[in-house]
Design an enzyme around this catalytic site. Sequence first.
Site, PDB file in Angstrom:
ATOM      1  N   CYS A   1     -51.802 -19.417  30.617  1.00 43.93           N
ATOM      2  CA  CYS A   1     -50.565 -18.459  30.033  1.00 43.93           C
ATOM      3  C   CYS A   1     -50.062 -19.912  29.393  1.00 43.93           C
ATOM      4  CB  CYS A   1     -49.166 -18.102  30.625  1.00 43.93           C
ATOM      5  SG  CYS A   1     -49.923 -17.274  32.121  1.00 43.93           S
TER       6      CYS A   1
ATOM      7  N   CYS B   1     -44.678 -17.283  29.404  1.00 41.15           N
ATOM      8  CA  CYS B   1     -44.787 -15.922  30.221  1.00 41.15           C
ATOM      9  C   CYS B   1     -43.683 -15.619  30.908  1.00 41.15           C
ATOM     10  CB  CYS B   1     -45.844 -16.126  30.602  1.00 41.15           C
ATOM     11  SG  CYS B   1     -46.982 -14.684  31.349  1.00 41.15           S
TER      12      CYS B   1
ATOM     13  N   CYS C   1     -54.377 -14.821  30.362  1.00 40.82           N
ATOM     14  CA  CYS C   1     -52.993 -13.870  30.986  1.00 40.82           C
ATOM     15  C   CYS C   1     -53.176 -12.847  29.772  1.00 40.82           C
ATOM     16  CB  CYS C   1     -52.197 -14.380  31.492  1.00 40.82           C
ATOM     17  SG  CYS C   1     -49.947 -13.443  31.967  1.00 40.82           S
TER      18      CYS C   1
ATOM     19  N   CYS D   1     -49.253 -12.875  28.603  1.00 41.81           N
ATOM     20  CA  CYS D   1     -48.670 -13.040  27.106  1.00 41.81           C
ATOM     21  C   CYS D   1     -49.600 -13.387  25.540  1.00 41.81           C
ATOM     22  CB  CYS D   1     -48.328 -14.810  27.993  1.00 41.81           C
ATOM     23  SG  CYS D   1     -49.463 -15.740  28.423  1.00 41.81           S
TER      24      CYS D   1
END
Length: 368
Positions: free
Chosen positions: A41, A45, A72, A75
């Site tokens: 991330c 995030c 991810c 994000c």
Amino acid sequence: MNMPPLHHLPPRDEMLRAFLERDAAYDGLFWTGVRTTGIFCRPTCTARKPKPENVEFFAESGQALFAGYRPCKRCRPLRPSGAVPEWIEPLLARIESDPERRLRDADLRDMGLQPARVRRWFKDTHGLTFHGYQRARRLGGALDEIRRGRRVSPTAFDHGFDSLSGFNAAFARIVGDAPTRSTDRRPIWIGRILTPLGPMVTAASDEGLHLLEFADRRQLETQFARLVRRTKGVPVPGEHPLHERAREELTRYFEGDLSEFTLPLAPAGTEFQQAVWTALRGIPYGATRSYAEQARSMGRPTAVRAVARANGDNPLAIIVPCHRVVGSDGSLTGYGGGLHRKRWLLDLENGLLPPTLARAESPLHSSP
């Protein structure tokens, strides 16, 4: 002044704090891999945070991918920080093609967009609702025409206002006075540029580039207040040719192909501040100076503290390189954009970043 090599990542404790607090100032500085999920991330995030012992950090997204982590989906760590989401790009293109046209909620629905979602994005990104953003764009264009001598009535109707009284009221709310008494005011166009260190805000007029600052800097509102007070300008969202030139030169700088900027600059400051900022531009690329050395170079050896304050008020980050000023012992001190960014910029200028990290994840571009 010689300095020891700098690290490519901030200390782990600093990165962990930034990750847990979702500190936007660290976007682009590191990526976080979560061992329990196999996902990596960006620091901001919004997903539930893992236990610290299950976290590892990477200097670039490619390292996380090679370590077996998946990006991810929340994000979007492979997209540049601050990038415009795909769903709103057609709307922004439509605004840019005809900024005088007034788009209503029905027009948004015809484009397959939810007005509430559009309103939230503009509020979060620009501090204005969608309709407020449009109104400010149209008023900026109207102000420019009025100060060039065009009559108020045709200007109002050509910029999408239904009545002269509505135009006058909206104009007074933003500019602070009636159109006929504002011929000495000029629009200052506000834009955004994405960089490897996060989004930056630009402010430009025909006079030059007034401001280039990280969007998350705490003193950004103060910088704008000073700019308005000293120039009598009116900040309005919109494009200006200098935004594009800034984007082009910053792209080359971050790719290591530019060591000196050529943009016309118009920072608003006192005579002393202007002298300090001129001295900053005299520090060569890849070099550093102490505050005391900077003061001596100006012929003001006893004004070290005043020089440091003026450095802190510098409205043109990177281009006026206050990041090249360090403590007398070579330590990193005092940078409005954060010491982690100062460290990164000095690493870049000294050739200490890996080539893939010195270049943006994707080309820099402007964001309305």
